[in-house]
Design a protein around this motif. Structure first.
Motif, short mmCIF file in Angstrom:
data_model
loop_
_atom_site.label_atom_id
_atom_site.label_comp_id
_atom_site.label_asym_id
_atom_site.label_seq_id
_atom_site.Cartn_x
_atom_site.Cartn_y
_atom_site.Cartn_z
N UNK A 1 27.53 39.85 25.31
CA UNK A 1 27.15 41.24 25.07
C UNK A 1 27.12 41.54 23.59
N UNK A 2 26.21 42.43 23.21
CA UNK A 2 26.21 42.96 21.85
C UNK A 2 26.73 44.39 21.88
N UNK A 3 26.99 44.92 20.69
CA UNK A 3 27.64 46.23 20.60
C UNK A 3 27.09 46.95 19.38
N UNK A 4 26.62 48.16 19.58
CA UNK A 4 26.17 48.95 18.43
C UNK A 4 26.92 50.27 18.38
N UNK A 5 27.13 50.75 17.16
CA UNK A 5 27.86 52.00 16.96
C UNK A 5 26.98 52.97 16.19
N UNK A 6 26.10 53.70 16.90
CA UNK A 6 25.23 54.65 16.20
C UNK A 6 26.06 55.77 15.58
N UNK A 7 25.56 56.28 14.46
CA UNK A 7 26.26 57.39 13.80
C UNK A 7 25.59 58.73 14.09
N UNK B 1 19.81 57.70 16.16
CA UNK B 1 20.02 56.24 16.21
C UNK B 1 20.30 55.78 17.63
N UNK C 1 23.59 45.13 25.82
CA UNK C 1 24.10 45.93 24.71
C UNK C 1 24.96 47.08 25.21
N UNK D 1 24.20 52.10 10.97
CA UNK D 1 24.67 51.83 12.34
C UNK D 1 25.21 50.41 12.40
N UNK D 2 26.45 50.30 12.84
CA UNK D 2 27.05 48.98 12.94
C UNK D 2 26.47 48.26 14.17
N UNK D 3 26.08 47.02 13.98
CA UNK D 3 25.51 46.26 15.09
C UNK D 3 26.14 44.88 15.13
N UNK D 4 26.71 44.53 16.27
CA UNK D 4 27.28 43.20 16.46
C UNK D 4 26.50 42.55 17.59
#
Lengths: 295, 197
Positions: free
Chosen positions: A6-12, A16, A55, B1-4
Motif C-alpha cells: 500500500x501507498x500513503x498520501x497526506x494531502x494538506x 489535493x 493508496x 503533500x507527503x507521498x509514500x
C-alpha cells in the motif's frame, strides 16, 4: 502487516485530496481515524477486505474539518470530529442529545478517541451507531470536490451495506442538521452483546416534538442495524402523530417498527429474535423521547 | 503533500515518553509495529490486532488509543506515551504499585494497556468513582482477573496520588516525592506469586 503493498498520501488541502482521489478512483480510500480501515486491511478480500486498494489518502491533517459549531439554529459537525468530542460537546448535548448518546455508545474509549463521524458515515456499516441518530435528525451531509460542494440528505449517501454514493474525488466534509427545539425530546437505544465494544445488533433513534397539550406534533423513528438501507419508519411515526401518546399508542408504534423491518427484510432465520427485540427497543426509545424512563 | 509509494519507506519523527525519536516506516506500518519492532519498546502488547482487546493501548497526545489501529505515518510530530514511560527514576508509578498490591496482574498480557487507560483516566479525573473506572477500562479485556482487583487497584492509586497533591502529568515530569520504590522483597513476592499460579 499484510502482504499487499500500500501507498500513503497526506494531502494538506481538500483540492489535493480530491485530485488524488479522482486520479486513483477505486484504488484509493480515504482514511481519518483508521478504526474501520485498519481492521478491513487485515481481512481477506473474500471476507470484506479492501480488494484492489493501492493508496490510503489520509485527510486527518486537512485544516477546518474538525469541530462542532452552530449558527442560526443549524448545527455543523466537521467530518473529522471524533465520537468522543461529539459525545461531550455542549452544543450537541443540548441540540441533539440522541447523537451525543449514540456517539458515547460507539466502541470503547480508545475507538471513540480516534473514530470520526465522517468515517462512521462513509464506512456505511449497517450497524453504525451515529447513522440512525442522524437519520432521525434529517441531517444533510456536505461533499467537497474540485468544482465545489454539494449537500445531500444523509439517507442518500448510502448505496448499500459498506457502500456510499460519493463520486471519485468527493470528500465528506461535514454534517448539518437543525438543533432540536426545547419542545423536542430524543433518545437513542442500542442493543449489543455486551456494554462496551459491542457492535449494535439493533438500535433505535427517536425524536418527538409535542405541543403544550402534550400532542405529538412531529415524530421521527429510525431503527439501526436492521434495515437494508437506513431510513425512518413513517408508518410508525404516523401512529404517534397528533396523539397524546398512551401505552396502547406507544405499543402500536413500536410493533409497527418491528413489522416494517420484517416487511423490508423478509423473514430470516433471525426474525424470531429480532422482531420482538426491535419492538422492545423501539418502545423503550419512544418512551424515553416522551420523557419516561422504562427498562 | 507527503507521498509514500507502495513498498517505499520514509522517516517519521515524533516523541515517545518525552524523548524525540526518528524511525524508518512503510505506509503499512502501524504504531504498534514502530513501537515494538522499530523502537524495541515491547511493553506494549498486540492482542487481537483489530481494536477489540485494548492490550496495545498507548496514549497519543494524552488520549488512550489502540496502537494497532494507528497508521505509523499519522504519528508524525505527535506525542506517544507507553507503559515504559510510567516508571520514573527506577520507581514504579503508583498505578503499577497498586496493581502489584492488589494482585491485579495474572498473566500480565492486558496489564500495560490497562495501565495506560487508567493513567489517562487519572490525569483527567483524579477522583474517579468505580463506575468511572469501569467505563475507562471498558476497552481493555482481561481474561484472568475478573476486573475487581484492577478496579480496586486504580481506586487505590487515585487515593495515593491525591495524597501527594497535584499529580505529575505528561512524560518527562518528575514523580511526587515519597513515591514508593519497588523493594527487592516485593519483587520476590511478585515472582513467587506468578510461579505459584
Amino acid at each position: 502487516m499484510s502482504p499487499r503493498k500500500l501507498g500513503y498520501v497526506v494531502p494538506e488541502t481538500l483540492r489535493e485530496a480530491s485530485e488524488f482521489l479522482r486520479e486513483h478512483a477505486e484504488h484509493a480510500r480515504v482514511i481519518a481515524g483508521g478504526t474501520d480501515v485498519l481492521v478491513q486491511l487485515r481481512r481477506r478480500p473474500e471476507r470484506g477486505g479492501a480488494d484492489g486498494l493501492r493508496w490510503l489518502v489520509d485527510i486527518s491533517r486537512i485544516p477546518g474539518l474538525a469541530g462542532v459549531s452552530s449558527a442560526s439554529g443549524t448545527i455543523r459537525i466537521g467530518a473529522l470530529t471524533t465520537h468522543e468530542e461529539i459525545a461531550r460537546n455542549p452544543i450537541i448535548r443540548k441540540g441533539a442529545p440522541l447523537l451525543a448518546e449514540a456517539c458515547a455508545s460507539v466502541g470503547s474509549p480508545q475507538i471513540r478517541a480516534r473514530g470520526t463521524i465522517g468515517g462512521n458515515i462513509m464506512n456505511a456499516s449497517p450497524a453504525a451507531d451515529t447513522i440512525p441518530a442522524l437519520v432521525a435528525l434529517s441531517a444533510r451531509v456536505r461533499l467537497s470536490d474540485l468544482g465545489g460542494t454539494r449537500d445531500i440528505l444523509i439517507t442518500d449517501i448510502f448505496e448499500g451495506p459498506y457502500r456510499n454514493s460519493a463520486q471519485p474525488g468527493e470528500v465528506l466534509v461535514g454534517v448539518y442538521f437543525d438543533a432540536l427545539p426545547p419542545t423536542c425530546r430524543s433518545a437513542f437505544v442500542k442493543l449489543g452483546r455486551r456494554e462496551a465494544l459491542a457492535i449494535a445488533r439493533l438500535s433505535c433513534a427517536v425524536v418527538i416534538e409535542r405541543d403544550g397539550a402534550g400532542r405529538v406534533v412531529r415524530a421521527a423513528i429510525a431503527p439501526g442495524a436492521c434495515l437494508p438501507m437506513p431510513a425512518q419508519v413513517s408508518s410508525a411515526e404516523e401512529i404517534l402523530a397528533g396523539k397524546v401518546p398512551d401505552e396502547a399508542t406507544v405499543d402500536a408504534a413500536a410493533r409497527e417498527v418491528a413489522e416494517e423491518m420484517v416487511r423490508r427484510t423478509g423473514v430470516r432465520w433471525s426474525t424470531d429474535y429480532k422482531k420482538p427485540a426491535l419492538e422492545a427497543i423501539a418502545r423503550r426509545a419512544i418512551w424515553r423521547a416522551l420523557g419516561v424512563n422504562v427498562e | 503533500m507527503r507521498e509514500v509509494g507502495p513498498g517505499a519507506r520514509t522517516t517519521i519523527s515524533f516523541k515517545v515518553n518525552g524523548g524525540a525519536v526518528e524511525v524508518d516506516v512503510s505506509a503499512e506500518d502501524r504504531l504498534i509495529d514502530v513501537l515494538r519492532e522499530g523502537l524495541r519498546l515491547t511493553g506494549t502488547k498486540e492482542g487481537c490486532g483489530i481494536g477489540e482487546c485494548g492490550a496495545c493501548t498507548v496514549l497519543l497526545d494524552g488520549k488512550p488509543v489502540n496502537s494497532c489501529l494507528v497508521p505509523a505515518l499519522q504519528v508524525e510530530g505527535r506525542e506517544v506515551e507507553t507503559v515504559e514511560g510510567l516508571a520514573k527514576d527506577g520507581r514504579l508509578h503508583p498505578l503499577q504499585e497498586a496493581f502489584i498490591e492488589h494482585t491485579a496482574v495474572q498473566c500480565g498480557f492486558c496489564t500495560p494497556g490497562m495501565l495506560m487507560s487508567a493513567a489517562a483516566l487519572l490525569r483527567e479525573n483524579p477522583n474517579p468513582t468505580r463506575e468511572d473506572i469501569t467505563r475507562a477500562i471498558s476497552g481493555n479485556l482481561c481474561r484472568c482477573t475478573g476486573y475487581h482487583q484492577i478496579i480496586s487497584a486504580i481506586e487505590d492509586a487515585a487515593r495515593t496520588m491525591k495524597a501527594w497533591g497535584p499529580v505529575a502529568s505528561g512524560a518527562g515530569t518528575s514523580e511526587p516525592p515519597g513515591a514508593p520504590v519497588v523493594s527487592e522483597a516485593s519483587r520476590r513476592e511478585i515472582h513467587s506469586r506468578n510461579s505459584a499460579d
